[in-house]
Structures are given as structure tokens and as C-alpha cells.
Design a protein around this motif. Sequence first.
Motif, short mmCIF file in Angstrom:
data_model
loop_
_atom_site.label_atom_id
_atom_site.label_comp_id
_atom_site.label_asym_id
_atom_site.label_seq_id
_atom_site.Cartn_x
_atom_site.Cartn_y
_atom_site.Cartn_z
N ALA A 435 0.88 -1.35 -0.01
CA ALA A 435 -0.02 0.14 -0.07
C ALA A 435 0.81 1.38 -0.05
O ALA A 435 0.32 2.38 -0.24
CB ALA A 435 -1.11 0.06 1.00
N HIS A 436 2.02 1.09 0.43
CA HIS A 436 3.02 2.26 0.31
C HIS A 436 4.01 2.18 -0.59
O HIS A 436 5.07 3.02 -0.70
CB HIS A 436 3.87 2.23 1.75
CG HIS A 436 3.05 2.20 3.13
ND1 HIS A 436 2.16 3.48 3.38
CD2 HIS A 436 2.68 1.38 3.80
CE1 HIS A 436 1.61 3.25 4.42
NE2 HIS A 436 1.57 1.98 4.79
N ASN A 437 3.74 1.36 -1.66
CA ASN A 437 4.54 1.42 -2.98
C ASN A 437 4.60 2.81 -3.37
O ASN A 437 3.47 3.43 -3.69
CB ASN A 437 3.81 0.19 -3.92
CG ASN A 437 4.90 0.04 -4.83
OD1 ASN A 437 6.19 -0.11 -4.77
ND2 ASN A 437 4.48 0.19 -6.09
N LYS A 438 5.87 3.15 -4.15
CA LYS A 438 6.05 4.46 -4.66
C LYS A 438 6.43 4.39 -5.98
O LYS A 438 7.03 3.29 -6.48
CB LYS A 438 7.16 5.24 -3.91
CG LYS A 438 7.09 5.38 -2.28
CD LYS A 438 5.88 6.21 -2.15
CE LYS A 438 5.58 6.57 -0.47
NZ LYS A 438 4.70 7.43 -0.05
N LEU A 439 6.25 5.60 -6.70
CA LEU A 439 6.29 5.54 -8.14
C LEU A 439 7.99 5.60 -8.46
O LEU A 439 8.42 6.44 -7.61
CB LEU A 439 5.96 6.87 -8.63
CG LEU A 439 5.90 7.04 -10.43
CD1 LEU A 439 5.34 5.83 -11.12
CD2 LEU A 439 5.46 8.35 -10.84
N GLY A 440 8.50 4.92 -9.09
CA GLY A 440 10.07 4.89 -9.29
C GLY A 440 10.43 5.23 -10.60
O GLY A 440 9.62 5.60 -11.68
N ASP A 441 11.77 5.11 -10.75
CA ASP A 441 12.23 5.45 -12.14
C ASP A 441 12.09 4.41 -13.11
O ASP A 441 11.64 3.22 -12.64
CB ASP A 441 13.92 5.47 -12.07
CG ASP A 441 14.27 6.83 -11.01
OD1 ASP A 441 13.33 7.83 -11.19
OD2 ASP A 441 15.20 6.84 -10.22
N LYS A 442 12.05 4.87 -14.49
CA LYS A 442 11.92 3.82 -15.38
C LYS A 442 13.19 2.83 -15.52
O LYS A 442 14.18 3.13 -15.21
CB LYS A 442 11.79 4.72 -16.77
CG LYS A 442 11.48 3.36 -17.87
CD LYS A 442 11.28 4.17 -19.22
CE LYS A 442 11.22 3.41 -20.50
NZ LYS A 442 11.07 4.07 -21.66
N PRO A 443 12.75 1.47 -15.46
CA PRO A 443 13.88 0.27 -15.23
C PRO A 443 14.67 0.44 -16.63
O PRO A 443 14.26 1.14 -17.69
CB PRO A 443 13.23 -0.65 -15.12
CG PRO A 443 12.07 -0.73 -15.78
CD PRO A 443 11.31 0.89 -15.47
#
Length: 443
Positions: A435-443
Motif C-alpha cells: 500500500a506504500h509502494n512509490k512511483l519509481g524511475d523507469k527501469p
Amino acid sequence: MDTHRNYENLDYAIGFGNHVETEALKGAVPKGQNSPQKCAYNLIAEQFSGTAFTLTRASNQKTWLYKIRPSAAHSPFVEAPEFGKYVKNDFMNDHGVTITPNQLRWKRLPLPEKPTTFAEGLVTVCGAGDPSIKQGIAIYLYAANKSMTNSSMFNSDGDFLIVPWEGEMLITTEMGKLTVKPREICVIPRGIKFSVEMNKPIRGYICEVFKGHFKIPDLGPIGANGLANPRDFLVPVAFYENTEEEFQIINKYLGKFYKCTKKGSPYDVVGWHGNYYPYKYNLDLFNAMGTVTFDHPDPSIFTVITCQTDEPGVAVCDFAIFPPRWMVAEHTFRPPYYHRNIMSEYMGNISGQYDAKEDGFQPGYGSLHSLFQGHGPDHESFEKWSNVDLQPIRYPYENLAFMFESTYMLKTCSFVMDDQVSLDHNYFHCWDKLAHNKLGDKP
């Protein structure tokens, strides 16, 4: 728990839906006429129909029994409140049910503390519909530690699909004897009398369908071979008891239990022929299909047997398994993806680990994910399978989970929402970290 019948070195007939003819005494089954004027050995002919008389020949299911005594010879049935304390089949009203859309998980059904037979050890978890209109489904757990001696039961409400996870079931039916252990399943169609004996305590799962019967699914684009093969289904052969002892007959009728007494064994069928009978199947013989390129296929490819509604392709129950198999998909999240769908999913674990919840779903556990409720791997499984180096792997032999998937919206019984079968009140926490997953950088 000692048995009083011999279950060693049993013979079986082979096939699924085939016409089977078997006799314990040569000549017990007449040739050329179903119901002769006088049967051999002074037997009585009795037709046992599992479908309406007027169905097409391809769909009609019936068996001719050649018995020592007719089934009609017994005392009147009376209510038997000692059975069915935790059994419910009427889901058309809300009495005795808890309606919740939440994801649910239960731990193992405890073994009984006092002597308990299979007929006494049934606990309904959830279901839909009503057997009085022959529509719906019920899902049970069972736990027993006492053999049914001089006692027999039959179910007027539906077919039982039995999935053991602990202990070997020694089952005597009107058509003969079966042994069913974990990694095997057994189907006992409605109306067939049976007794369950055991050498050790037994526990497992049951799916009951109120309309229709289970069949092997069509293969479609898979072609002629794959999944469960008809030749691997085993059917009991004729066995009879000729005794003057008194038997108790238990009948589940509209979700309630009734009992009567009968002189002589109900297992007095000296010969029979037909296509309506109990059968068993070894899940290790399932020929699993899967991708050899990418993506996780739908679980329908793991369907062993199915019972369809009147709408083609829509199931009262699809029984699917997740067996040991090779996983070779490239660029793919290999466990079941997060999903919501229009089916209700009840899952159980027979042995080993389930890859989407490796520590949280032990053998004997059960879970229910209702229509359109999101579910999928827990946080630990998500992290592992998102980052693992993808090499071909084989899921170990010990891993074997299953699913009862149904189009019906299932209501849970109130008595399984307390501590009766160890409801896991913390199940929803397995997704907390996600539920706390964050938007990350493109792999």
C-alpha cells in the motif's frame, strides 16, 4: 478408527463417463435385458438414475444395480440433529450467514476432540443458492477420527467432490470400494450411499454442486491431449456384503440430516452396469499446460474437472490445481498476477508451499476472494519474484494447491466467522507494505 473391511489390493475399472459393467459373482448382471423377470441368485433389479429420464442419450446417466434387498426396505426416516450442527445449504436468505466482501483466510480445521465420523465432521464454509431448486454450490471442510461402522450416508442435495489433505479415506460405496489419499480426489454423485473408514484421522475439503455433474473440460485449442485424461479416472468394481446386521442410513436432504434403520448392509450390490458411479483421480497424473515464451496464463488451463451452469463456459465450479511443473516464462512475473474477476475463488493447500504466499498459506488453510475483490501475492512474494534472476525452475513435488472457482457470489456461514475454523483476522495485512509502494524511475 480400526476398519472392519479389507481395502488392500483393490481392483478398479478405468474411464470417465464410460459404460462400466462389473459383477462380484459371475452371471449376476443379466445379458440382453436390463430387468429380467427373474434375476440370477434371486437378486433384485433396481435402476438408479442420476439425470432426468428424457435427456439425450449422450447426457443420460443411470446404472442398473442387482441387489440382495431393495433400497426401499427400511424404517421411516426421522430427523437426526446429532448430524449437521455446522452444515448449512440454504443460502437464499440471510439467516445464519455473514455477508462480507472482504478477503478471507482460515487456518486448519482442528481435529475433533471426541470420536467423530465423516458424517458428523462436516463444516460448511460458504455457498450460494438452494438445493431445493437445484441451483448453487456449497464448500465444506471435514475432520474425522472415527470410522463409520454399520452406518452409511447419502446426499440428496448434490455431488460431493472430496479433496483430502491429511489421512487416507477408505470409502465403501454401493458400486464398490475406493481408497483416497492426499494428492487424489474422489467424486461421489448425489444419491449414492457410502461409508468412510480410516486408520488415522482425516481432514480435507469438499465442494458440493446442487445441479449437474462434474465432467472433464473440453480442450479447445489445446487439441486432443492434455490436462486430465479419461483413462486415469478409476471406478470401483462390484463388491457386496451379505449380512443380517442392522445398519443406520443417514440422508442429507435440503441441508438437514435424517436417519433410518435397515436390515442388512446397503452394500449388497452383487453386480451393476451403467455410467452413474463414484470415481477417483490421482492429481499427479494431470498433464499441466503452460507458456514457453512469456506471460502468466489464466488458471483455467489447470482445470481438472468442471460442473457447468446452463450458460456455456460459465461454471458452477471449476476445480483447478496448481501442481509441480516447470516454469520457463521470460520477462514475466511468474506467480499469479494481482487481479479482480467475476468469479468467486476458494483456495486450499494440499501440501507444500503456494508460490504467491509461501509462508502464509499452509496445508489445510483456505481462502475466499469474492467477486471483484483485488487479491494476489503477498509483499514478500512480490519482492522475490520481481527481482529474481529468471531461470527455468521446477516447482517441487511437494507443492500442490487447488481452487474451487464459481460464478456464484458466495455467502459465508456465521459459525466460520468466529473461532470455529480459525478465521485469520490479520489476513489483510499481507498487502500492507504494498500500500506504500512509490512511483519509481523507469527501469
